[in-house]
Design a protein around this motif. Structure first.
Motif, PDB file in Angstrom:
ATOM      1  N   MET A 189      53.053  39.869  23.580  1.00 35.59           N
ATOM      2  CA  MET A 189      52.493  39.289  24.819  1.00 35.59           C
ATOM      3  C   MET A 189      51.712  38.025  24.489  1.00 35.59           C
ATOM      4  O   MET A 189      51.005  37.967  23.481  1.00 35.59           O
ATOM      5  N   ASP A 190      51.874  37.009  25.302  1.00 28.17           N
ATOM      6  CA  ASP A 190      51.174  35.739  25.120  1.00 28.17           C
ATOM      7  C   ASP A 190      49.666  35.969  25.143  1.00 28.17           C
ATOM      8  O   ASP A 190      49.138  36.679  26.000  1.00 28.17           O
ATOM      9  N   GLY A 191      48.972  35.355  24.150  1.00 31.76           N
ATOM     10  CA  GLY A 191      47.528  35.537  24.048  1.00 31.76           C
ATOM     11  C   GLY A 191      46.777  35.044  25.259  1.00 31.76           C
ATOM     12  O   GLY A 191      45.664  35.483  25.547  1.00 31.76           O
ATOM     13  N   ARG A 192      47.404  34.130  25.999  1.00 30.12           N
ATOM     14  CA  ARG A 192      46.751  33.608  27.186  1.00 30.12           C
ATOM     15  C   ARG A 192      46.539  34.673  28.248  1.00 30.12           C
ATOM     16  O   ARG A 192      45.658  34.576  29.093  1.00 30.12           O
ATOM     17  N   TYR A 193      47.384  35.723  28.209  1.00 34.58           N
ATOM     18  CA  TYR A 193      47.242  36.798  29.191  1.00 34.58           C
ATOM     19  C   TYR A 193      45.906  37.540  29.034  1.00 34.58           C
ATOM     20  O   TYR A 193      45.439  38.200  29.951  1.00 34.58           O
ATOM     21  N   LEU A 194      45.345  37.436  27.821  1.00 33.39           N
ATOM     22  CA  LEU A 194      44.077  38.128  27.577  1.00 33.39           C
ATOM     23  C   LEU A 194      42.938  37.528  28.412  1.00 33.39           C
ATOM     24  O   LEU A 194      41.896  38.142  28.585  1.00 33.39           O
ATOM     25  N   PHE A 195      43.172  36.306  28.915  1.00 33.65           N
ATOM     26  CA  PHE A 195      42.156  35.687  29.767  1.00 33.65           C
ATOM     27  C   PHE A 195      42.137  36.309  31.164  1.00 33.65           C
ATOM     28  O   PHE A 195      41.191  36.092  31.921  1.00 33.65           O
ATOM     29  N   ILE A 196      43.172  37.072  31.507  1.00 29.82           N
ATOM     30  CA  ILE A 196      43.260  37.659  32.853  1.00 29.82           C
ATOM     31  C   ILE A 196      42.046  38.545  33.170  1.00 29.82           C
ATOM     32  O   ILE A 196      41.412  38.385  34.217  1.00 29.82           O
ATOM     33  N   PRO A 197      41.667  39.487  32.259  1.00 34.53           N
ATOM     34  CA  PRO A 197      40.479  40.310  32.563  1.00 34.53           C
ATOM     35  C   PRO A 197      39.209  39.463  32.692  1.00 34.53           C
ATOM     36  O   PRO A 197      38.351  39.750  33.538  1.00 34.53           O
ATOM     37  N   VAL A 198      39.107  38.430  31.847  1.00 32.71           N
ATOM     38  CA  VAL A 198      37.910  37.576  31.886  1.00 32.71           C
ATOM     39  C   VAL A 198      37.836  36.840  33.223  1.00 32.71           C
ATOM     40  O   VAL A 198      36.795  36.821  33.890  1.00 32.71           O
ATOM     41  N   ILE A 199      38.968  36.236  33.600  1.00 30.79           N
ATOM     42  CA  ILE A 199      39.010  35.496  34.866  1.00 30.79           C
ATOM     43  C   ILE A 199      38.778  36.442  36.047  1.00 30.79           C
ATOM     44  O   ILE A 199      38.035  36.128  36.979  1.00 30.79           O
ATOM     45  N   SER A 200      39.393  37.629  36.004  1.00 25.88           N
ATOM     46  CA  SER A 200      39.203  38.616  37.077  1.00 25.88           C
ATOM     47  C   SER A 200      37.741  39.037  37.175  1.00 25.88           C
ATOM     48  O   SER A 200      37.190  39.204  38.273  1.00 25.88           O
TER      49      SER A 200
END
Length: 199
Positions: free
Chosen positions: A1-12
């Motif tokens: 999985m693209d590491g950028r997806y890890l920003f999803i919880p932070v942004i949420s």
């Protein structure tokens, strides 16, 4: 999985925190009606817009549940009020007798007169004072409108004062709501990651 997806919880999480932060602010802001250009939509803080309704609701709850007329009257120590009034009257009568008779009546007679008057007061005034206090309280009960008094006081408060007071009283609770919004946002973001992983 693209590491950028890890920003999803932070942004949420940030969105959740910021949303709750705005909701709390919009309880009072804007304090005066503001019309959004183009769409011509008028917005105003909930408390600012509904101050009169809130004042009425709060005053009714306080008057009916917390500070009813009966509770107010029951909190008055009628016995102490009666004793204090009788003692005050006795003292004033003694002062008046002493001042008015000091030049024309000998001291021994003056003391005797004062004693007689005080005894009369003790015999008659005690009962009269208690009856008078009961009557005053009964009449006062019919005239006092606790709800209206509280409602008027709330309406006299400036909305800025109400805001400051509310945030002082519920500071911890409001901070918890903000943080909870962030935590909830992070949890939703994690679920989104799980869904994306499963897809």
């Amino acid at each position: 999985m693209d590491g950028r997806y890890l920003f999803i919880p932070v942004i949420s999480g940030l969105i959740g925190w910021f949303t709750n932060f705005l909701v709390l602010k919009f309880l009072f802001w804007p304090r005066v009606p503001y019309t959004i250009p183009i769409i011509n939509f008028k917005i105003q803080g909930v408390f600012s817009r509904r101050k009169a309704d809130i004042a009425k609701a709060v005053s009714q709850v306080v008057a009916e549940e917390l500070m009813s007329k009966d509770k107010l009257l029951d909190s008055i120590d009628k016995e102490k009020a009666a004793v204090d009034l009788v003692e005050f009257t006795e003292t004033k009568v003694e002062d008046i007798v002493d001042k008015r008779l000091s030049l024309i009546v000998p001291s021994s007679i003056k003391k005797r007169i004062s004693s007689i008057v005080t005894n009369i007061i003790n015999d008659d005034l005690n009962t009269s004072v208690r009856e008078g206090i009961d009557k005053l309280l009964k009449e006062g009960k019919d005239q006092i409108d606790v709800g209206e008094m509280i409602e008027n006081q709330i309406l006299l408060l400036d909305i800025e004062e109400v805001e400051d007071m509310t945030f002082r009283i519920a500071k911890k609770e409001f901070k918890f709501i903000e943080i909870f919004g962030g935590v909830l946002g992070v949890i939703i973001g994690i679920f989104q990651l799980i869904v994306l992983r499963l897809i």
